[in-house]
Write a protein that holds these residues in place. Structure first.
Motif, PDB file in Angstrom:
ATOM      1  N   VAL A  84      34.789   4.138  -3.388  1.00  0.00           N
ATOM      2  CA  VAL A  84      34.641   5.583  -3.574  1.00  0.00           C
ATOM      3  C   VAL A  84      35.677   6.090  -4.565  1.00  0.00           C
ATOM      4  CG1 VAL A  84      34.841   7.818  -2.407  1.00  0.00           C
ATOM      5  CG2 VAL A  84      33.613   5.928  -1.299  1.00  0.00           C
ATOM      6  N   GLN A  85      36.912   5.625  -4.448  1.00  0.00           N
ATOM      7  CA  GLN A  85      37.977   6.116  -5.319  1.00  0.00           C
ATOM      8  C   GLN A  85      37.753   5.699  -6.768  1.00  0.00           C
ATOM      9  OE1 GLN A  85      41.457   4.664  -3.232  1.00  0.00           O
ATOM     10  NE2 GLN A  85      40.915   5.921  -1.433  1.00  0.00           N
ATOM     11  N   LEU A  86      37.168   4.539  -6.973  1.00  0.00           N
ATOM     12  CA  LEU A  86      36.846   4.133  -8.343  1.00  0.00           C
ATOM     13  C   LEU A  86      35.826   5.097  -8.946  1.00  0.00           C
ATOM     14  CD1 LEU A  86      37.170   2.137 -10.674  1.00  0.00           C
ATOM     15  CD2 LEU A  86      35.384   0.723  -9.621  1.00  0.00           C
ATOM     16  N   LEU A  87      34.838   5.502  -8.153  1.00  0.00           N
ATOM     17  CA  LEU A  87      33.850   6.476  -8.633  1.00  0.00           C
ATOM     18  C   LEU A  87      34.527   7.817  -8.924  1.00  0.00           C
ATOM     19  CD1 LEU A  87      30.899   5.678  -6.195  1.00  0.00           C
ATOM     20  CD2 LEU A  87      30.999   5.174  -8.640  1.00  0.00           C
ATOM     21  N   GLN A  88      35.491   8.196  -8.099  1.00  0.00           N
ATOM     22  CA  GLN A  88      36.191   9.462  -8.322  1.00  0.00           C
ATOM     23  C   GLN A  88      36.991   9.417  -9.625  1.00  0.00           C
ATOM     24  OE1 GLN A  88      37.958   9.548  -4.162  1.00  0.00           O
ATOM     25  NE2 GLN A  88      37.651  11.734  -4.504  1.00  0.00           N
ATOM     26  N   LEU A  89      37.699   8.318  -9.859  1.00  0.00           N
ATOM     27  CA  LEU A  89      38.505   8.201 -11.076  1.00  0.00           C
ATOM     28  C   LEU A  89      37.622   8.210 -12.333  1.00  0.00           C
ATOM     29  CD1 LEU A  89      41.048   5.492  -9.873  1.00  0.00           C
ATOM     30  CD2 LEU A  89      41.635   7.838 -10.542  1.00  0.00           C
ATOM     31  N   ARG A  90      36.463   7.597 -12.226  1.00  0.00           N
ATOM     32  CA  ARG A  90      35.599   7.485 -13.403  1.00  0.00           C
ATOM     33  C   ARG A  90      34.813   8.763 -13.663  1.00  0.00           C
ATOM     34  NH1 ARG A  90      32.596   1.668 -13.119  1.00  0.00           N
ATOM     35  NH2 ARG A  90      32.213   2.152 -15.319  1.00  0.00           N
ATOM     36  N   HIS A  91      34.418   9.491 -12.606  1.00  0.00           N
ATOM     37  CA  HIS A  91      33.491  10.604 -12.795  1.00  0.00           C
ATOM     38  C   HIS A  91      33.983  11.930 -12.203  1.00  0.00           C
ATOM     39  CE1 HIS A  91      30.566   7.570 -14.015  1.00  0.00           C
ATOM     40  NE2 HIS A  91      30.848   6.888 -12.898  1.00  0.00           N
ATOM     41  N   GLY A  92      35.190  11.964 -11.654  1.00  0.00           N
ATOM     42  CA  GLY A  92      35.663  13.165 -10.986  1.00  0.00           C
ATOM     43  C   GLY A  92      35.773  14.370 -11.900  1.00  0.00           C
ATOM     44  N   HIS A  93      36.037  14.126 -13.186  1.00  0.00           N
ATOM     45  CA  HIS A  93      36.206  15.256 -14.099  1.00  0.00           C
ATOM     46  C   HIS A  93      34.904  16.033 -14.269  1.00  0.00           C
ATOM     47  CE1 HIS A  93      37.972  17.636 -17.289  1.00  0.00           C
ATOM     48  NE2 HIS A  93      36.906  17.389 -18.048  1.00  0.00           N
ATOM     49  N   GLU A  94      33.766  15.298 -14.361  1.00  0.00           N
ATOM     50  CA  GLU A  94      32.511  16.014 -14.616  1.00  0.00           C
ATOM     51  C   GLU A  94      31.717  16.312 -13.346  1.00  0.00           C
ATOM     52  OE1 GLU A  94      31.539  11.567 -15.349  1.00  0.00           O
ATOM     53  OE2 GLU A  94      33.168  12.969 -15.802  1.00  0.00           O
ATOM     54  N   VAL A  95      32.020  15.653 -12.222  1.00  0.00           N
ATOM     55  CA  VAL A  95      31.285  15.900 -10.964  1.00  0.00           C
ATOM     56  C   VAL A  95      32.227  16.607  -9.997  1.00  0.00           C
ATOM     57  CG1 VAL A  95      30.015  14.872  -9.041  1.00  0.00           C
ATOM     58  CG2 VAL A  95      29.840  13.875 -11.331  1.00  0.00           C
ATOM     59  N   ALA A  96      32.021  17.904  -9.820  1.00  0.00           N
ATOM     60  CA  ALA A  96      32.953  18.703  -9.012  1.00  0.00           C
ATOM     61  C   ALA A  96      33.047  18.211  -7.570  1.00  0.00           C
ATOM     62  CB  ALA A  96      32.515  20.172  -9.025  1.00  0.00           C
ATOM     63  N   GLY A  97      31.919  17.722  -7.030  1.00  0.00           N
ATOM     64  CA  GLY A  97      31.924  17.284  -5.637  1.00  0.00           C
ATOM     65  C   GLY A  97      32.826  16.108  -5.371  1.00  0.00           C
ATOM     66  N   LEU A  98      33.150  15.335  -6.419  1.00  0.00           N
ATOM     67  CA  LEU A  98      34.038  14.185  -6.248  1.00  0.00           C
ATOM     68  C   LEU A  98      35.504  14.597  -6.167  1.00  0.00           C
ATOM     69  CD1 LEU A  98      32.420  11.630  -8.735  1.00  0.00           C
ATOM     70  CD2 LEU A  98      32.401  11.530  -6.232  1.00  0.00           C
ATOM     71  N   ARG A  99      35.797  15.850  -6.489  1.00  0.00           N
ATOM     72  CA  ARG A  99      37.189  16.303  -6.468  1.00  0.00           C
ATOM     73  C   ARG A  99      37.546  16.742  -5.046  1.00  0.00           C
ATOM     74  NH1 ARG A  99      35.482  18.244 -11.649  1.00  0.00           N
ATOM     75  NH2 ARG A  99      35.269  20.425 -10.987  1.00  0.00           N
ATOM     76  N   ILE A 152      48.809  17.367 -10.857  1.00  0.00           N
ATOM     77  CA  ILE A 152      48.265  16.007 -10.743  1.00  0.00           C
ATOM     78  C   ILE A 152      46.756  15.939 -10.981  1.00  0.00           C
ATOM     79  CG2 ILE A 152      50.070  15.325  -9.105  1.00  0.00           C
ATOM     80  CD1 ILE A 152      47.965  15.591  -6.866  1.00  0.00           C
ATOM     81  N   ASP A 153      46.052  17.077 -10.974  1.00  0.00           N
ATOM     82  CA  ASP A 153      44.595  17.022 -11.154  1.00  0.00           C
ATOM     83  C   ASP A 153      44.180  16.294 -12.432  1.00  0.00           C
ATOM     84  OD1 ASP A 153      43.746  18.037  -8.774  1.00  0.00           O
ATOM     85  OD2 ASP A 153      43.323  20.064  -9.497  1.00  0.00           O
ATOM     86  N   PRO A 154      44.834  16.536 -13.572  1.00  0.00           N
ATOM     87  CA  PRO A 154      44.420  15.790 -14.782  1.00  0.00           C
ATOM     88  C   PRO A 154      44.635  14.280 -14.659  1.00  0.00           C
ATOM     89  CG  PRO A 154      45.698  17.738 -15.363  1.00  0.00           C
ATOM     90  CD  PRO A 154      45.842  17.567 -13.890  1.00  0.00           C
ATOM     91  N   LEU A 155      45.598  13.839 -13.842  1.00  0.00           N
ATOM     92  CA  LEU A 155      45.821  12.411 -13.673  1.00  0.00           C
ATOM     93  C   LEU A 155      44.742  11.780 -12.812  1.00  0.00           C
ATOM     94  CD1 LEU A 155      48.857  13.429 -14.389  1.00  0.00           C
ATOM     95  CD2 LEU A 155      49.534  11.335 -13.204  1.00  0.00           C
ATOM     96  N   ARG A 156      44.366  12.464 -11.725  1.00  0.00           N
ATOM     97  CA  ARG A 156      43.422  11.830 -10.799  1.00  0.00           C
ATOM     98  C   ARG A 156      41.966  12.066 -11.198  1.00  0.00           C
ATOM     99  NH1 ARG A 156      44.510  15.131  -5.134  1.00  0.00           N
ATOM    100  NH2 ARG A 156      44.328  17.261  -5.922  1.00  0.00           N
ATOM    101  N   TYR A 157      41.734  13.091 -12.018  1.00  0.00           N
ATOM    102  CA  TYR A 157      40.374  13.315 -12.533  1.00  0.00           C
ATOM    103  C   TYR A 157      40.454  13.380 -14.062  1.00  0.00           C
ATOM    104  CZ  TYR A 157      40.245  15.089  -7.719  1.00  0.00           C
ATOM    105  OH  TYR A 157      40.396  15.236  -6.357  1.00  0.00           O
ATOM    106  N   PRO A 158      40.779  12.252 -14.701  1.00  0.00           N
ATOM    107  CA  PRO A 158      41.028  12.278 -16.164  1.00  0.00           C
ATOM    108  C   PRO A 158      39.784  12.703 -16.943  1.00  0.00           C
ATOM    109  CG  PRO A 158      40.885  10.019 -15.352  1.00  0.00           C
ATOM    110  CD  PRO A 158      40.926  10.897 -14.150  1.00  0.00           C
ATOM    111  N   ALA A 159      40.020  13.541 -17.978  1.00  0.00           N
ATOM    112  CA  ALA A 159      38.898  14.099 -18.744  1.00  0.00           C
ATOM    113  C   ALA A 159      38.081  13.006 -19.417  1.00  0.00           C
ATOM    114  CB  ALA A 159      39.438  15.083 -19.786  1.00  0.00           C
ATOM    115  N   SER A 160      38.726  11.932 -19.810  1.00  0.00           N
ATOM    116  CA  SER A 160      37.999  10.856 -20.501  1.00  0.00           C
ATOM    117  C   SER A 160      37.498   9.793 -19.534  1.00  0.00           C
ATOM    118  CB  SER A 160      38.924  10.204 -21.528  1.00  0.00           C
ATOM    119  OG  SER A 160      40.086   9.709 -20.876  1.00  0.00           O
TER     120      SER A 160
END
Length: 1014
Positions: free
Chosen positions: A903-918, A849-857
């Motif tokens: 907070v979750q909107l920020l995670q979905l948008r930036h979680g892929h590049e910001v490790a702390g959001l994961r 599920i990681d690619p779904l919740r922290y999408p690369a794009s």
């Protein structure tokens, strides 16, 4: 032909066997001409071998025999060999006291004072000692001697009898100490009489009373100790007061010199008057009114502690009694002084701090684990509780300790241990001092002296080693009990009560209950009567606890409920021996229990289901949350002990109940310990710090771990009942929502997903059936009717919601998410974390599920619009009808939902590049967003403060009402309870509401800017 060498070896062996260390000297002394009449008597050697120091006893006997004329020597030796009581007494004294052996060598006739052995001689008191001293000073014995020397000799002669009774065991250590104090009393009276003889004009000018203080006042004197006194005087007849005081001062000074001066006959002891007002800087003698004026205005706490042992000792009996009667009320009200308990505790610490480092390990009296530890603990308990309990008002340590135990103020086992240790230490002190009649409290360093001391204490195998071992054991026990009793938190609370509050009459209780805010004083009085009436030990301890606990209950929003709950817990545990002892003795247990029982319904309901959990309140460790691993280990062991799943899950629920109580109790106690209206602190990341924030994180972690362990246990029970040790398919439970985020509250449901994966060789259909069956059995077991707080399993966040299958394989999840997943499901998966079952399968689900919740794009514009649209719809549709949107902690303005979706909107948008959001945790993601500058630090703090406050409100509502809720209670007492938990005192609930509205309004402003982008 006889072998002289063999005979010599035989003699040496015999002497060694009898305890001699210098066999050559002993052999020579036994052959001394002075012992000729007793050399062949075998009982002599046996008697010498029974003494503390056979070498010393033999030398003392030879010296005594040599000092006597021939005819008296024969009488001595004949009596020694034929009269066992005298033999034991005389040789016992000679073996225990080099100083008394010297006295007998100088005054050999005094050995005859040991001959009498009748019942009347066993326990002489002051009168007998006065008579003996009078004969020695004014009788035929003292006719040719100066009065001071005659008094010294007579004093030593009387001490011979005390020492003889002591070493032979005719008296115990307390009786010996009392006899020494009575002899000191008789000696002071004799010295005062001599002083009056020398200055009759002074004696006729004043009335002088000598007040015994310290160990002499308490009738527990050592062999060699300063005799502490206070002098009080009044004018006699028409004498001017000033002249009367001058005369009294001369008499007192002469009395002191008579006892303290050293002559050829040695000294008696120092008379110490430094306990008088102003110490050595104050006048030696004062009038009664002058004493009282000082004590009422200037006296320090330690002076009242010292006066506890005051007793009339010599001089004017009527004046001495008047003095004690006048100061006694001051003594028993001293505990009401500000910082009284703290002052006494600090004084004891100063005593220890002032011991030279080189002596600390040798101190029997002043050091940790020494006599002073016992005495200070006993005296502090007396002064605090003795205000209303006159049975505690003894100046004698062991008598007072016995009374404290009888009254329930000290546990009987603790009192017995202290009594035993105190007697042992005093016996050591006596034996050390008796040897040379020198004032010391130090363990000797010389091996021979330690050996003698060990033998005097009854150790015969390896006296030195056995003595040290016993001493260390008693010292450890004394120190442990001193720390337990002397620093008992209850003491300070009791000391702050007035005597009327500490010992409630019915009328006083009713008034106090009303003053403390009890709504139904009549019902409260009935509870008090039920708890504290009667003569039982349980009732006595309750009478000690209740006056203080009433105040603690009164500090809550619902004192009546607190007292009622306390009665219920006490009734449930009334016959359990440790319960009241825990509250009286251990840490802050009583105050902690009072806080917990009066803070609402949730924690008391848990406690009444498992009253033994009270034991958790006794120390900090008991309130610390246990790790998930430790909980799972206990839960699995509990499941393994029960044959059927229902009883296994009942045992698991018992663990959960106890752990929920542990968490709730820690939460309540921490909340009550915070200053009213405590201001949150800010960390460098912009997040709120401080005790409240820590408590929210700790509670969320603890409840999430408790529920995870509970589910793991129920899963094991479900599997074992049908499939044994292994299910045909790997099975994992995934925590979702607050469960996966470690943010559960006391009333939260457990959102989960179920995932399985067939084991090798197992058909898919068989695996699916097993997985479905175990998921349903798990839910059934957890939903069995129970009085415990429910653990509701909610699986509605699964693919297709309620319409979809309850359990899917990992491959099925992958296929669904690849083809059908919606943005809200990606958002929901932000909180997904394995909580139970197969760990490997749980990890693979997270990888899926990681690619779904922290999408690369990132999240595209359409996804952002969908999230915003969902949030707006939820605000419009899910807020309960009639609810105030400014006060709904979950769905209202600036509440949990606002913060979490932002907070979750920020995670979905930036979680892929910001490790702390994961991360599944809201506050950790918020901190990471601030650190990555995706959110201003000020905005992060505003959101964090609102989230923490809303979470605390929900927890408070559950703790107070016993059922979950997202809004503030309407009922006044419940609202006050929520306010008290949040740090708002009585009458300030309105401020809480305003603060909540202001905090959440600011948070909503940040949400409008960040989530909705204006």
């Amino acid at each position: 032909m006889a072998n002289p060498q063999g005979g010599r070896r035989s003699t040496v062996t015999r002497l060694v066997r009898h305890g001699f260390t210098d066999t050559a000297a002993a052999d020579r002394l036994l052959a001394a001409p002075a012992l000729a009449a007793a050399q062949s008597d075998p009982v002599l050697l046996d008697a010498l071998g029974a003494t503390a120091d056979p070498d010393q006893a033999l030398l003392g006997l030879v010296r005594l025999a040599e000092a006597l004329p021939d005819d008296q020597r024969g009488v001595l030796l004949d009596t020694v060999t034929s009269a066992k009581p005298l033999r034991d007494r005389l040789l016992g004294v000679l073996g225990a006291s080099e100083a008394l052996a010297d006295h007998l060598a100088r005054h050999p006739d005094d050995w005859e004072s040991l001959v009498t052995y009748e019942s009347a001689d066993l326990h002489p008191a002051t009168g007998e000692f006065e008579q003996a001293l009078a004969e020695g000073v004014w009788g035929e014995r003292g006719a040719a001697l100066p009065r001071p020397d005659a008094l010294r000799i007579a004093y030593r002669r009387a001490m011979l009898g005390i020492a003889a009774r002591d070493v032979c065991g005719t008296t115990d250590v307390a009786e010996t100490a009392a006899e020494l104090a009575d002899l000191a009393t008789a000696t002071v009276r004799a010295a005062l009489e001599i002083a009056a003889e020398e200055a009759p004009e002074d004696s006729s000018a004043c009335r002088l009373a000598v007040i015994g203080m310290g160990k002499c006042g308490g009738r527990e004197l050592n062999y060699v100790s300063d005799v502490d006194v206070i002098f009080v005087a009044e004018a006699r007849g028409d004498t001017d007061e000033g002249k009367a005081l001058q005369a009294a001062t001369r008499l007192a000074a002469r009395l002191m010199r008579l006892c303290s001066d050293t002559t050829a006959e040695g000294t008696i002891w120092q008379v110490d008057a430094n306990l008088r007002p102003e110490g050595r800087n104050g006048p030696l003698v004062r009038t009664l009114s002058s004493h009282l004026a000082y004590y009422q205005r200037w006296a320090k706490t330690w002076e009242f502690q010292a006066l506890l042992k005051a007793r009339p000792m010599a001089g004017d009996t009527e004046l001495g009694k008047a003095y004690v009667d006048a100061v006694e009320p001051l003594v028993w009200h001293a505990a009401e002084r500000e910082n009284f308990v703290t002052d006494v505790q600090q004084m004891r610490r100063r005593v220890v701090d002032n011991i030279p480092a080189a002596q600390l390990e040798r101190e029997l009296k002043l050091g940790p684990g020494g006599l002073r530890d016992v005495e200070f603990a006993v005296q502090l308990l007396q002064l605090v509780h003795g205000r209303g309990d006159e049975s505690l008002r003894s100046g004698t340590t062991l008598v007072a300790l016995e009374a404290l135990a009888a009254g329930g103020y000290v546990g009987r086992t603790d009192a017995a241990s202290l009594d035993e240790a105190y007697r042992f230490l005093r016996s050591m002190e006596h034996a050390i001092q008796l040897q040379k009649l020198r004032r010391t409290h130090l363990m000797p360093e010389s091996a021979s002296e330690v050996r003698r001391l060990g033998r005097s204490m009854g150790f015969r195998g390896d006296p030195a080693t056995e003595l040290r071992r016993a001493w260390r054991r008693h010292a450890r026990e004394v120190r442990r009990l001193h720390e337990k009793l002397f620093y008992r938190p209850l003491l300070d609370a009791v000391a702050r009560l007035t005597p009327g509050e500490a010992h409630l009459t019915a009328a006083a209780a009713s008034q106090r209950l009303e003053a403390l805010g009890y709504a139904d004083p009549a019902a409260a009085l009935r509870h008090l009567e039920a708890l504290a009436s009667g003569m039982s030990r349980k009732a006595a301890i309750q009478r000690t606890l209740l006056p203080v606990m009433l105040g603690w209950f009164g500090d809550s929003a619902d004192p009546d409920a607190g007292l009622f709950n306390f009665r219920q817990v006490s009734d449930a545990l009334g016959k359990t021996p440790w319960y009241l002892r825990l509250l009286r003795d251990e840490g802050a247990a009583a105050e902690n229990l009072a806080r917990v029982l009066s803070a609402g319904r949730f924690a008391p309901d848990l406690l009444l289901r498992a009253p033994e959990a009270v034991a958790l309140l006794g120390d900090e460790q008991g309130l610390r949350a246990r790790s998930r691993a430790a909980l799972e280990q206990e839960v699995m062991a509990a499941v393994g002990r029960h044959p059927d799943p229902e009883s296994a899950v009942a045992a698991v629920r018992g663990v959960r109940r106890r752990e929920l109580f542990r968490s709730a109790a820690a939460d309540i106690i921490q909340a009550y310990g915070q200053p009213v209206g405590a201001v949150p602190e800010q960390t460098g990341t912009g997040l709120v710090s401080g005790p409240a924030a820590t408590a929210v994180d700790r509670t969320g972690d603890a409840i999430s771990d408790i529920n995870a362990a509970t589910i793991a246990g129920a899963l094991r029970a479900a599997v074992r009942a049908r499939w044994g040790d292994e299910l045909p398919t790997r099975f994992a439970v995934i925590g979702m929502g607050r469960f996966g985020g470690h943010e559960l509250g006391y009333g939260s449901d457990a959102d989960v997903l179920f995932v399985h994966e067939p084991r090798e060789g197992v058909a898919d259909e068989e695996a699916a059936q097993a997985a479905f069956a175990v998921a349903n059995e798990l839910r059934r077991l957890l939903q069995l009717p129970t009085a415990d707080p429910p653990l509701l399993i909610d699986a509605d966040l699964r693919p297709e919601g309620k319409s979809g299958p309850l359990v899917r394989t990992l491959a099925s999840y992958a296929a669904y998410y690849r083809r059908w997943s919606l943005v809200w499901e990606s958002q929901a998966l932000l909180r997904a974390e394995p909580v139970a079952g197969d760990e490997g399968l749980g990890r693979r689900f997270v990888e899926l599920i990681d690619p779904l919740r922290y999408p690369a794009s990132g999240l595209g514009a359409d996804g952002v619009r969908d999230i915003r649209r969902l949030k707006a719809r939820m605000e419009a549709e899910r807020l309960p009808r009639g609810a105030d949107p400014t006060l709904h902690a979950k769905l209202g303005r600036g509440g949990l939902s606002d913060v979490e979706w932002t907070v979750q909107l920020l995670q979905l948008r930036h979680g892929h590049e910001v490790a702390g959001l994961r991360t599944t945790r809201t506050r950790a993601a918020l901190a990471a967003a601030a650190e990555a500058e995706l959110l201003a630090a000020e905005d992060a703090q505003v959101l964090d403060e609102a989230w923490l406050l809303a979470t605390r409100v929900r927890n408070a509502v559950m703790l107070v009402r016993g059922r979950p809720g997202d809004t503030f209670p309407a009922e006044g007492r419940e609202l006050a309870g929520v306010g008290r938990y949040l740090g708002y005192g009585p009458g300030h609930a309105g401020e809480l509401i305003e603060d909540y509205r202001r905090t959440t309004r600011r948070a909503r402003g940040v949400v409008e800017r960040v989530f909705y982008e204006g």
